[in-house]
Motif scaffolding. Structure first.
Motif, PDB file in Angstrom:
ATOM      1  N   SER A 219       0.822  -1.204   0.000  1.00  0.00           N
ATOM      2  CA  SER A 219       0.000   0.000   0.000  1.00  0.00           C
ATOM      3  C   SER A 219       0.860   1.259   0.000  1.00  0.00           C
ATOM      4  CB  SER A 219      -0.930  -0.020   1.215  1.00  0.00           C
ATOM      5  OG  SER A 219      -1.814   1.065   1.196  1.00  0.00           O
ATOM      6  N   GLN A 220       1.989   1.197   0.673  1.00  0.00           N
ATOM      7  CA  GLN A 220       2.870   2.360   0.728  1.00  0.00           C
ATOM      8  C   GLN A 220       3.557   2.642  -0.609  1.00  0.00           C
ATOM      9  OE1 GLN A 220       5.296   2.963   4.287  1.00  0.00           O
ATOM     10  NE2 GLN A 220       4.145   1.355   5.345  1.00  0.00           N
ATOM     11  N   ALA A 223       1.458   5.702  -3.063  1.00  0.00           N
ATOM     12  CA  ALA A 223       1.728   7.147  -3.035  1.00  0.00           C
ATOM     13  C   ALA A 223       3.099   7.459  -3.614  1.00  0.00           C
ATOM     14  CB  ALA A 223       1.614   7.667  -1.602  1.00  0.00           C
ATOM     15  N   LYS A 244      -3.390   6.350   2.195  1.00  0.00           N
ATOM     16  CA  LYS A 244      -2.672   6.846   1.019  1.00  0.00           C
ATOM     17  C   LYS A 244      -2.787   8.370   0.923  1.00  0.00           C
ATOM     18  CE  LYS A 244      -3.666   2.546  -1.443  1.00  0.00           C
ATOM     19  NZ  LYS A 244      -4.685   2.038  -0.499  1.00  0.00           N
ATOM     20  N   ASP A 308      -8.042   4.934  -6.430  1.00  0.00           N
ATOM     21  CA  ASP A 308      -7.933   3.744  -5.578  1.00  0.00           C
ATOM     22  C   ASP A 308      -9.358   3.248  -5.316  1.00  0.00           C
ATOM     23  OD1 ASP A 308      -6.534   1.870  -3.958  1.00  0.00           O
ATOM     24  OD2 ASP A 308      -7.121   2.996  -2.183  1.00  0.00           O
TER      25      ASP A 308
END
Length: 406
Positions: A219-220, A223, A244, A308
């Motif tokens: 998930s990181q 961005a 995010k 997203d």
């Protein structure tokens, strides 16, 4: 001897999941809140593991029982089988406490008989050299196993199925906007910290100070793929719960503007709370439907846009154990339609020369609706959630060549 508080709680949560359609993580959060940390951890382990392995456990029960079971008896038997076959819980404790959980029903005798037989004889699961056998052996829906088998191949699918049943790593994002030093043991990757050992994140002082937030390494990456620059206008569509969104603000030093669009008022309220906790003053929350919002309504076009959208979540089966049993091919087709509509709206708000990033926390070819430079993370290969992250220059739209699911 009565069953332990952890197992009593696990039985209650499992019955809510089985009989009321409750989500395991949410039900556990409510029912286990009064347990001490050790019992809470055990209850979570039992609930998550039993729900994940339900397909396999149901197959085993069918080999020993030829009638419909009372819900309490069935739940107690599921918990007992899970402990016998997939944990280091002593066999005598797994059997005895599961029998106690089934009482006062007469079915407690059946629980005792089945568990003792499995303890003596073990089980012979089907071979995972074909999709049907793999679905039973690794406890996934057969349609999902077949989809991955056709898409990723047999070896990758078996590895992915096995990884889905393992505990997920605990990854945190370190938030520089809090201005607080984070000195926790673990492995550091950029803003990510993979924590060693158990940790009650939501009560930790660093969490309350906004210095850390739970967020998978996959998930990181999202961005960072957007790569926001100080002073730019960034749009985050379908922004809640805000992990995010606030990462975007942190990466641009909180200089510029991040417009976070969320259509559900309650989720937007929770998003605002997250923004404030993580000190992201550049974020503006806007309640609207991502499919219908326009650049004029948001004050002009954007340098970078993150889409997203809602997805099936099939990349997060380790942390959301019941998702595998809720997803369907039909639901994925409906999600694709919504995803395409959100991407179309986003492209209309992108400034010339801008960047659009599309991400989903799923592993489903029908949900990879944006072409372009793309990366796919896989739990068994990358040790984190399964994600699809695609970057478009704005001239590329939704895909049309991906075959429909069976």
């Amino acid at each position: 001897m009565p069953a332990s508080p952890a197992r009593r709680t696990a039985l209650t949560v499992l019955r809510r999941v089985e009989e009321q359609g409750a989500y395991a993580d949410r039900a556990l959060h409510g029912d286990a809140r009064d347990l001490d940390p050790r019992d809470r951890a055990l209850a979570k382990r039992l609930v998550f593991g039993t729900v994940q392995r339900r397909g396999t456990l149901d197959w085993i029960i069918a080999q020993h029982v030829d009638r419909k079971l009372d819900p309490q008896v069935r739940a107690a038997l599921l918990l007992g089988l899970y402990q016998l076959l997939y944990t280091d819980v002593p066999a005598h404790a797994a059997v005895a406490e599961s029998v106690e959980l089934a009482k006062p029903s007469p079915g407690a005798k059946l629980v005792n008989a089945v568990l003792r037989k499995v303890q003596r004889q073990g089980v012979d699961l089907p071979s995972d050299d074909n999709p049907k056998g793999a679905a039973i052996a690794h406890s996934h829906p057969e349609w999902l196993t077949l989809m991955w088998w056709d898409w990723l191949g047999a070896d990758e699918t078996r590895a992915l199925l096995a990884a889905d049943n393992e505990p997920a790593e605990l990854a945190l994002r370190i938030n520089p906007l809090a201005g607080v030093e984070v000195d926790l043991p673990g492995r550091r990757e950029d803003d990510a910290l993979v924590v060693e050992g158990p940790m009650d994140v939501l009560t930790h002082p660093l969490y309350l100070a906004g210095a850390i937030t739970p967020m998978s390494r996959a998930s990181q990456r999202v961005a960072r793929t957007v790569d926001p620059q100080p002073g730019e206008r960034i749009l985050d569509l379908c922004a809640a719960p805000g992990g995010k969104t606030t990462h975007l603000a942190a990466l641009m030093g909180d200089e510029g503007e991040v417009v976070a669009v969320e259509r559900h008022p309650q989720r937007a309220k929770a998003l605002q709370t997250q923004v404030e906790r993580l000190h992201a003053t550049s974020v503006r929350v806007h309640v609207a439907d991502a499919k219908a919002v326009t650049a004029d309504a948001l004050g002009g076009r954007f340098d970078r846009i993150l889409v997203d959208p809602p997805c099936s979540g099939l990349g997060t089966l380790r942390t959301h154990p019941d998702l595998r049993w809720r997803a369907t091919p039909q639901a994925i087709e409906a999600l694709r339609v919504e995803q395409e509509a959100i991407v179309a709206a986003a492209l209309g708000m992108l400034a010339p020369g801008g960047r659009l990033v599309y991400s989903t926390c799923t592993l489903s070819p029908r949900e990879e609706v944006v072409a372009g430079d793309a990366v796919r993370t896989l739990p068994h290969r990358d040790g984190t959630d399964g994600f699809y992250i695609a970057t478009s220059d704005g001239d590329q739209g939704a895909r049309s060549e991906v075959p429909r699911l069976r």
